[in-house]
Design an enzyme around this catalytic site. Structure first.
Site, short mmCIF file in Angstrom:
data_model
loop_
_atom_site.label_atom_id
_atom_site.label_comp_id
_atom_site.label_asym_id
_atom_site.label_seq_id
_atom_site.Cartn_x
_atom_site.Cartn_y
_atom_site.Cartn_z
N VAL A 69 72.05 51.65 45.57
CA VAL A 69 71.14 50.51 45.66
C VAL A 69 70.80 50.29 47.12
CG1 VAL A 69 70.78 48.09 45.11
CG2 VAL A 69 72.20 49.50 43.62
N GLY A 79 64.73 45.44 41.63
CA GLY A 79 66.10 45.95 41.55
C GLY A 79 67.11 45.00 40.96
N LYS A 80 66.69 44.04 40.16
CA LYS A 80 67.65 43.08 39.59
C LYS A 80 68.57 43.78 38.59
CE LYS A 80 64.32 40.51 38.08
NZ LYS A 80 63.19 41.23 38.68
N LEU A 87 68.98 47.01 38.25
CA LEU A 87 69.68 48.10 38.93
C LEU A 87 70.91 47.58 39.66
CD1 LEU A 87 69.69 51.10 39.77
CD2 LEU A 87 68.34 50.44 41.76
N GLU A 130 31.25 52.23 49.17
CA GLU A 130 32.50 52.52 49.87
C GLU A 130 32.27 52.63 51.38
OE1 GLU A 130 35.37 52.39 48.52
OE2 GLU A 130 34.58 52.15 46.49
N HIS A 184 32.49 49.12 52.82
CA HIS A 184 33.89 48.70 53.01
C HIS A 184 34.48 49.33 54.28
CE1 HIS A 184 34.44 46.43 49.38
NE2 HIS A 184 34.11 47.45 48.58
N ASP A 211 36.02 43.25 43.68
CA ASP A 211 35.97 42.68 45.03
C ASP A 211 35.71 41.18 44.98
OD1 ASP A 211 36.27 45.27 45.93
OD2 ASP A 211 34.11 45.61 46.14
#
Length: 760
Positions: free
Chosen positions: A276, A319-320, A322, A540, A543, A614
């Site tokens: 972990v 990860g609770k 895990l 694009e 952007h 967007d």
């Protein structure tokens, strides 16, 4: 059984099966045959018992029932002494003074299924014997009765049973047996009988006497009542089992028993604390619980009391579960794990019964750890729904959980851990000291935590790259990723390498895996019309150029017009890991997001539906600044909670006038960002044109291509792992343990995890 064994030495004299079959046919023989058979049976039984009584040797297995059998030769006496000494010897080679074995009938009394089958067998056997015993009967018809018996004068009397059956008693009933025939009605029977006797010129004083009786055939009546009795018995049986279930003893079909899975030293999971990473603070808290159960004296000497429970909260994938698995694998104490939804069933009272049974098991295995995953399924605040009140099954289960955690019953050395991603909906009684004393929050890991997580997940991956360098680069390319996302990236990289028949996983495979996790799967087979492809390219490009010339925008890594699962275009940025954002930074991010819509308006003088995602992001950002962050001058320094995605909001904590003002200010903020973006892209219209044309030519542009087209970015930016962690006190995560917990690390080194385990 004893009678059968006694007959075994006499098998040359007697065929027992034929003898038994002959006995059962006694009723069908004539009187003379029956007398002869009785005489043969008496002679045979005399011979049988005379042989058993005067035999010089006892049958095998029955020596102790014959006093004269012990006076045999020395050889037999010696063998008998040896056998007796062996028989007195207990199993396993012990002495005769050991514990005596249980007699066979004890196990029979404990197994109620055997009792049920025995009762059924006895009932069937008794019914068969009753039906087969008694005088044998023979069914005849009226014509046969009249010709063979009534006209010959052999009928002694008649008995009409239940107005449907006539029993004929003849003067020689021993030979003929019981004769019966069925009648349709009593009136027709009497009329026919009277006519026959008148035709025979019999004086009425000597007519055959007829008696009417009403008989109850209890066996048939019992058979008719059998289904009803079985249903009543089943109801009584299951009601007793259900009442036992309300006390946590299993209940009907075992629904009242807990469904928790028990892990101990033999069935421990393969995950350890070393598997972990990225949540060191939470791991230290959990390790302290484990250390208390292993070394309680260390705390008792100082008068300390360990907290009874802790709640692990955080976004999904942090990860609770895990961490709970690592606790189960690391703790040398029993570990019970159950899901919160498993307490709720369709039967009333099952939830509280399972809670009682769960804590009962924990007390038997104390010291013990209980882990309840997704506790919000049963631990939601009471009274919020207003539908069922105190009679709600979920609330009853929660009440029982509260009592078990801090009631009169002892829960010494029982630690309760719980996991949820909705701590805000839990009941306040669960979170008070004495129950879940600690709330351990697991947030998305920072860049150092991501580097540690990559090191863990790269261990089973076959790659020739330096794991240290690769982990740092991947950590810099995955801002905002959780532990589950990182595990998915490593797995996707291995799958991509296997798809291309690569001998090992290379760095470019990890980059492709990141793109797939962020943008989705490439749709190379999707056909875009030239006009649509051109629109996507300019969208694009808008952007990319807007972000390139805005100071607080995120650095661009890659832009593509290849359709992916989440859209027609894709742009990958490298955002800074900032926990505090100013109004200028939020405004620049909004402007960069609106770059695509503005570019369409400038170059095509029209807009398309491609900017829907967007606009959604921009709207959420604007409302957050106005409503939550208090960044609006007209509204003032106030903060209200926005409803979660997908959750309806029926009431607002502000007036209608305030709601109207919020809408106006959010729209004004979005219009301001749109005007700034329009002015910026109009100024750099040629740059947008160059980027769009290069995208139409190559489909994918990386950072080097953008520098070649637009020149270096006019603002300082960070792109490497070392630049991101500079000034943070170190380049790696601090994994040192406090002195009181360093013993756990020594225990871990002595007990390595099994080979080949892959943490999930």
């Amino acid at each position: 059984m004893a009678f059968r064994f006694c007959l075994k030495p006499l098998q040359p004299w007697l065929n027992y099966s034929s003898f038994r079959a002959s006995i059962t046919q006694v009723g069908r023989f004539s009187c003379s045959n029956r007398v002869l058979l009785t005489q043969k049976t008496n002679l045979l039984s005399d011979a049988l018992f005379s042989r058993l009584r005067f035999s010089s040797q006892a049958p095998k297995g029955f020596e102790r029932f014959f006093p004269g059998a012990s006076k045999q030769g020395p050889k037999n006496a010696k063998s008998e002494g040896k056998s007796s000494s062996q028989s007195n010897k207990p199993p396993g080679g012990g002495t005769s003074g050991g514990k005596k074995p249980k007699p066979w009938w004890d196990s029979f009394y404990e197994a109620y299924q055997q009792q049920i089958w025995l009762a059924v067998g006895l009932s069937l056997g008794t019914g068969y014997l009753l039906m087969s015993s008694g005088t044998p009967t023979r069914e005849i018809n009226w014509q046969e009765f009249r010709t063979n018996y009534l006209e010959k004068g052999d009928v002694e009397k008649l008995i009409v049973s239940n107005k449907s059956q006539v029993k004929v008693y003849t003067k020689n009933s021993i030979i003929d047996g019981q004769l019966t025939f069925t009648i349709g009605s009593v009136e027709n029977f009497e009329r026919n009988l009277e006519n026959v006797q008148q035709e025979m010129n019999i004086d009425p004083a000597y007519w055959v006497p007829v008696t009417y009786v009403k008989e109850s055939e209890w066996l048939k009546e019992l058979i008719k009542l059998t289904p009803t009795l079985l249903i009543i018995g089943a109801l009584v049986y299951f009601s007793r089992r259900l009442s036992a279930g309300s006390k946590g003893q299993g209940g009907i079909f075992g629904v009242g028993s807990s469904t928790a899975k028990l892990f101990n030293k033999e069935t421990s999971v393969a995950i350890r604390f070393k598997d972990v990473a990225g949540c060191e603070e939470a791991k230290l808290e959990i390790m302290e619980f484990v250390n208390f159960l292993k070394n309680p004296q260390q705390y008792h000497e100082l008068g300390a009391k360990i907290p009874k429970g802790a709640i692990l909260s955080g976004p999904p994938g942090t990860g609770k579960t895990l961490l709970a698995k690592a606790t189960a694998g690391e703790a040398q104490v029993p570990f019970l794990t159950v899901s919160g939804s498993e307490f709720l069933e369709m039967f009333v009272g099952v939830g509280p019964a399972r809670v009682r049974d769960l804590f009962g098991q924990a007390r038997k295995h104390a010291p013990c750890i209980i882990f309840i995953d997704e506790i919000d399924a049963v631990g939601r605040a009471r009274g919020r729904t207003g539908q069922f009140g105190g009679h709600d099954e979920r609330e009853n289960t929660l009440n029982q959980l509260l009592v078990e955690m801090d009631g009169f019953s002892s829960t010494t050395n029982v630690v309760v851990l719980a996991g949820t991603n909705r701590p805000d909906v839990l009941d306040p009684a669960l979170l008070r000291p004495g129950r879940f004393d600690r709330q351990i929050h697991l947030s998305a890991p920072d860049i150092k935590g991501r580097c540690s997580i990559f090191k863990v997940h790269l261990k089973p991956i076959k790659t020739n790259a330096d794991i240290e360098k690769l982990s740092r680069r991947m950590a810099a390319l995955t801002p905002g990723f959780t532990g589950a996302d990182i595990a998915n990236v490593c797995n996707e990289a291995a799958l991509i390498a296997a798809r291309h028949l690569s001998p090992d996983v290379q760095e470019n495979h990890f980059e492709q895996a990141i793109e797939r996790v962020i943008g989705g799967l490439e749709k190379k087979t999707q056909v875009l019309q030239p006009e649509e492809k051109k629109t996507v390219a300019y969208h694009e490009a808008g952007h990319a150029v807007a972000g390139w010339f805005l100071e607080h925008a995120d650095p661009l890594l890659k832009v593509s017009i290849i359709p992916r699962g989440r859209g027609l275009g894709y742009a990958q940025y490298l955002p800074k890991e900032q926990y505090l954002l100013s109004t200028e930074q939020l405004l620049d991010k909004m402007c960069m997001t609106l770059g695509g819509r503005v570019s369409e308006q400038i170059f095509f003088n029209r807009i398309t539906t491609g900017a829907q995602d967007d606009l959604s992001k921009v709207t959420k950002s604007a409302y957050s600044q106005v409503v939550t962050f208090g960044m609006n001058e007209k509204l003032g320094n106030v903060s209200f909670d926005l409803p979660r995605d997908g959750e309806p909001s029926f009431d607002k904590p502000y007036s209608e006038a305030t709601a109207q003002l919020i809408d106006e200010q959010a729209r004004e903020l979005i219009n301001k960002a749109y005007d700034i973006t329009t002015a910026l892209l109009t100024k750099h219209k040629g740059d947008v044109e160059k980027v769009a044309q290069r995208l139409l030519e190559k489909e994918v542009l990386n950072r080097e291509d953008m520098i070649d087209l637009l020149g270096p970015r006019p603002f300082k930016e960070k792109s490497t792992y070392e630049e991101f962690v500079a000034g943070t006190g170190g380049e790696t995560e601090d994994t040192t343990l406090p002195k009181g917990l360093q013993g756990l690390k020594d225990d871990n080194s002595e007990r390595p995890a099994p080979a080949g385990t892959i943490p999930t």
